[in-house]
Design a protein around this motif. Structure first.
Motif, PDB file in Angstrom:
ATOM      1  N   ARG A 904      75.105  76.366  38.120  1.00 38.00           N
ATOM      2  CA  ARG A 904      76.031  77.306  37.481  1.00 38.00           C
ATOM      3  C   ARG A 904      77.486  77.020  37.856  1.00 38.00           C
ATOM      4  N   SER A 938      67.460  73.232  28.788  1.00 37.10           N
ATOM      5  CA  SER A 938      68.774  72.670  29.135  1.00 37.10           C
ATOM      6  C   SER A 938      69.341  73.391  30.339  1.00 37.10           C
ATOM      7  N   THR A 940      72.426  74.431  30.641  1.00 31.96           N
ATOM      8  CA  THR A 940      73.246  75.560  30.184  1.00 31.96           C
ATOM      9  C   THR A 940      72.391  76.783  29.915  1.00 31.96           C
TER      10      THR A 940
END
Length: 952
Positions: A904, A938, A940
């Motif tokens: 993150r 993914s 993200t």
């Protein structure tokens, strides 16, 4: 038809912009001015013009010229220049020099009544050289030198270049009002250097000056690259030599094409054309022959040779004398060296006066600016051309006459005498003065020059073998770093040993020195061979003898078991107990003994280490203090006492910095690389390792830096063929040199790389010799890196009984020793054995203990590997696990959560691996598991899902 009365010296033309840049820089002191260009391009003329503008209103200059041969005397060119500035000791006494200036006594024996007492000699080459340079810098400042000009720096020796680097690095300091009767502080010193860039070698220290612009506040800088003159400037220069009459464009273009616009070539060609009557004056005007009829020599050498041939024999002898001397000299000296009749008379003989006058009229010689009546060549290239055209026998005779004359002068110029006797072919006299020059270098602390000179003597084929041993005894072996031509020196010493003209004691001295040279360079295996051969001839009467015995007690040298090394240590201790040793010699032996005991895994070494103390009351004791902290710190690191290791290594850096012990400082900083790698201080570590791998001169430092870089790559990447080849190179080089620590660790790293690739057999092969060494010398504290990978490989190929036996031997070898790193490795070996037996529950618990053991050191990378192994065993034990939860199900495990948090933050897998001290494959697996649990594909999407779930 009237010939010209002779062309005058040319005007300074075509350099207005360059002169302006130089003078502007010199007026803003301190300044660093670099003037570069090919031979004859006008560097020296630019210097003279700049000084003429700046000096009348500005600081006092000091001009030194580096001769076209290697000066045998330390700082020779600048020493000669300083002598002109302060010819007497009484004048020096009033300069207010500090005690540091006592270092200069060997260089200026005539100043004995004006210099402070000589300080104690230093054993460390870097410290000795630095002290000398600081003393000379102080002298220049107190002499009031505002500008130091050094011409032809491409010929300068290392000591001169290091002085220039030191002076260029000095920052302007605020000046406080001087107290009464205290000399004012020295003025800021500017440097003006000239050199030919094409003659600067790739390893020259001059590149450090020419490639960098000073960054200090208030330092002015100018770098001028002189090129060829333009056609218009060529016309102006020629006109200035011909009564300022206009020169036609065609004639100027013709000369420019033939001479490439080089001022010196132009000047010599114009003078030659006048001598030939190629240019004449008729009815008040210059008349030139048809351009096509004028032969312009292609080089300065050809022009000078033709001009000299037109002079009489006596004038030619004067020119040869000036070329042989190299320095400005008076008429009587030129006549004596030239061998002219009547030169010995107290009254200048007419024949000498006439010959000197003729040479001056030729324009090849001029009266030098160093003093009235002192004559020298206008250009060094002309001097070389004259010298080369004379038959060798005549040159040797002139050098012999120059040497005889210089021997009567006081103070004797030892460097020049050595040069003249060598060129005269008188080897014995050359050796005599070269040895004196080496003694001066040793006394003044310039160990590198001493090594270079002694090396020349030892490698001289005509020097008798029996004369070598006394020279060998003088060699400062600590100076054998990257500067020394080690291979030649080693070969020369071995060649001497092959003769039968050395007595037993001389043979032992030569062989012992050879061993010391090899040892100081990290060639421990070769050093052991020489020292062991020297022992039968050792008389046990000197410190050198005891030193050799303590070195043979180190486990790095020799193929012997620990008991043999301990016997050498005991023998050295018995000798030292009854010998008359200086305090620093006794301390040196104690440091060696403590080091050897700790490397052998003897607990008694720690008690001895505590007795070493912190005495730095003399320079020699300071060296031993720094060495003790480095050696004991390195041993503490090997034992796993990392807190003590860092404290001692930090102190070693501090002592080395305060005492200018550059070699010790570098070795300690490289050792700290390894400590930072082990303890997980990886931030910026790869860059530091790369720096030292590329700059360290001592092989052991370079190899250690390479190994740290390789192990970082192994820990943070999957590895590749390039990494494997690097590890192989480090392992083979370390093994050849006998650098045990690096050999064992590089072999273990290589074996771990092969094991991770599934090649357990190759991993076993890579650790075979390591295990043989560890068990043969009973040095189990050295098994930390080797033992776990060895047990893992044995287990992988099904040799579990052998693995168990190895673990038992490891446990027995560590009994009674507080070696946390080796103990943690032993715990890891036990966990590997349990896992190999299929006892996964016990193995998981054992791996947990391993992780806690590594964390206490700390060794975060090994701790992380242990926790991964514990998780592996937990998964393998599912279905038979008794107690505790079976897993995390759809929830992220703590380790997966650590990875996701860094994802993150935008980190890549490799960056996460470095941050968490895990392998990239482990990070990838944990990331993939987290994606699977959240049903995303993914990074993200995973980050978004975790955020929405409210996980921090």
């Amino acid at each position: 038809m009237q010939r010209s009365s002779g062309p005058d010296g040319p005007r300074f033309v075509g350099r207005d912009a360059e002169l302006r840049r130089v003078t502007e820089a010199l007026r803003r002191r301190p300044a660093l001015v670099l003037v570069e260009g090919e031979a004859g391009i006008g560097k020296s003329r630019l210097v003279r013009e700049a000084l003429a503008e700046v000096v009348p209103q500005g600081p006092r200059p000091l001009v030194a010229v580096c001769p076209p041969y290697r000066e045998a005397l330390t700082l020779g060119p600048i020493v000669d220049a300083a002598r002109q500035a302060a010819p007497s000791g009484a004048e020096v006494a009033g300069l207010g020099l500090s005690a540091l200036a006592g270092t200069l006594r060997p260089l200026f024996p005539e100043w004995a009544d004006g210099l402070p007492p000589a300080p104690e000699p230093l054993a460390d080459a870097g410290a000795a050289r630095h002290r000398l340079i600081r003393a000379f810098a102080e002298l220049l400042g107190r002499l009031g030198t505002g500008i130091l000009v050094v011409e032809d720096v491409h010929w300068a020796d290392e000591a001169t270049l290091e002085l220039l680097l030191f002076l260029a690095a000095q920052q302007p300091q605020p000046q406080m009002p001087p107290r009464r009767q205290v000399p004012p502080p020295p003025l800021p010193l500017s440097l003006m250097l000239t050199y030919r860039p094409e003659e600067v070698t790739a390893d020259s220290l001059l590149l450090r000056l020419s490639s960098r612009v000073p960054t200090g506040a208030g330092i002015s800088h100018a770098r001028v690259d002189l090129g060829a003159l333009a056609v218009a400037d060529t016309a102006e220069l020629v006109s200035s030599m011909l009564d300022d009459e206009q020169v036609s464009a065609a004639f100027a273009a013709f000369l420019h094409e033939r001479t490439a616009g080089v001022p010196l070539v132009l000047e010599e060609c114009v003078r030659l054309m006048r001598d030939r009557a190629d240019i004449v004056r008729r009815d008040g005007e210059w008349v030139r022959r048809t351009l096509g009829e004028i032969a312009v020599p292609p080089t300065i050498r050809d022009a000078v040779t033709e001009r000299v041939a037109r002079l009489g024999a006596d004038a030619q002898r004067v020119l040869l004398a000036a070329a042989v001397l190299g320095d400005p000299a008076d008429e009587r000296t030129l006549g004596a060296v030239g061998g002219l009749a009547g030169a010995e008379s107290s009254v200048l003989a007419p024949v000498v006066a006439a010959a000197v006058s003729s040479a001056l009229l030729s324009g090849l010689l001029v009266e030098d600016a160093s003093g009235p009546g002192r004559i020298a060549f206008r250009h060094a290239l002309a001097a070389r051309a004259v010298y080369d055209r004379v038959p060798p026998a005549e040159r040797r005779a002139a050098h012999r006459r120059a040497a005889a004359l210089l021997e009567t002068a006081r103070p004797r110029r030892i460097g020049r005498l050595a040069h003249h006797f060598r060129e005269a072919g008188e080897t014995a006299r050359w050796c005599e003065y070269t040895e004196q020059a080496a003694d001066v270098a040793l006394a003044s602390g310039d160990h590198l020059t001493a090594v270079t000179l002694l090396h020349q003597l030892i490698t001289e084929p005509l020097l008798p073998a029996e004369a070598v041993a006394p020279l060998v005894r003088k060699m400062p072996f600590l100076s054998f770093t990257g500067y020394a031509r080690r291979a030649e020196a080693v070969a020369a010493l071995r060649a001497v040993l092959e003769t039968d003209r050395l007595g037993p004691r001389d043979r032992a001295d030569v062989r012992g020195q050879l061993g010391r040279v090899l040892f100081s360079l990290g060639d421990y295996a070769a050093a052991a061979v020489e020292l062991e051969l020297a022992v039968p001839d050792l008389g046990e009467g000197t410190f050198v003898d005891a030193w050799a015995m303590t070195v043979l007690g180190l486990p790095w040298v020799g193929p012997w078991p620990a008991t043999t090394h301990l016997r050498w240590l005991d023998r050295a201790q018995r000798f030292a107990a009854g010998a008359e040793l200086a305090p620093h010699e006794r301390m040196c032996l104690l440091v060696n003994r403590a080091t050897a005991l700790l490397e052998l895994g003897e607990e008694s070494g720690w008690a001895l280490a505590e007795e070493l103390g912190d005495d730095e009351s003399t320079p020699q004791l300071a060296v031993e203090r720094a060495r003790a902290e480095l050696n004991i710190g390195d041993a503490a690191m090997r034992w796993g006492r990392y807190t003590e290791a860092r404290a001692r290594l930090t102190r070693a850096v501090d002592v080395a910095g305060r005492q200018d012990l550059e070699m010790v400082r570098i070795m300690t900083l490289v050792t700290l690389l390894r400590l930072d790698y082990l303890t997980g201080a990886w931030q910026g570590l790869a860059e530091r390792a790369e720096h030292w791998a590329g700059t360290a001169d001592v092989p052991v430092c370079r190899l250690e830096a390479l190994l740290v870089g390789a192990q970082l790559r192994l820990a943070t990447t999957e590895g590749d063929g390039q990494l494997e080849e690097l590890l192989r190179t480090i392992r083979e080089d370390s093994e050849r040199r006998g650098i045990i620590a690096l050999w064992l660790e590089s072999a273990a790293a290589h074996a771990r790389l092969r094991l991770s690739a599934g090649d357990a057999e190759e991993a076993l092969a890579l650790t075979e010799d390591s295990v043989r060494l560890i068990t043969g010398k009973s040095m189990w504290v050295w098994a930390t890196e080797t033992a776990p990978v060895r047990v893992a490989a044995l287990t992988a190929v099904g040799r579990r009984t052998e693995a168990e036996q190895f673990v038992a031997a490891f446990e027995e070898g560590l009994r009674g020793r507080h070696a946390p790193a080796a103990q943690s490795a032993l715990e890891e070996c036990r966990a590997l054995s349990a896992e190999g037996r299929g006892e996964f529950e016990a193995a998981a618990q054992a791996w947990g203990e391993v992780a806690r053991a590594w964390s206490r050191l700390p060794r975060p990378h090994e701790e992380a590997r242990a926790r991964e192994a514990a998780e592996r065993c937990v998964r393998a034990a599912r279905g038979v696990w008794r107690g505790g939860r079976r897993g995390y199900g759809s929830r992220l495990s703590p380790r997966e959560l650590e990875v996701v948090r860094l994802v993150r933050q935008g980190m890549t897998n490799r960056q996460i691996a470095v941050e968490l001290s895990r392998s990239p494959s482990t990070v990838a697996a944990q990331l993939k598991s987290a994606m699977r649990k959240y049903g995303v594909t993914s990074r993200t999407a995973l980050a978004v899902s975790v955020t929405q779930a409210g996980l921090d």
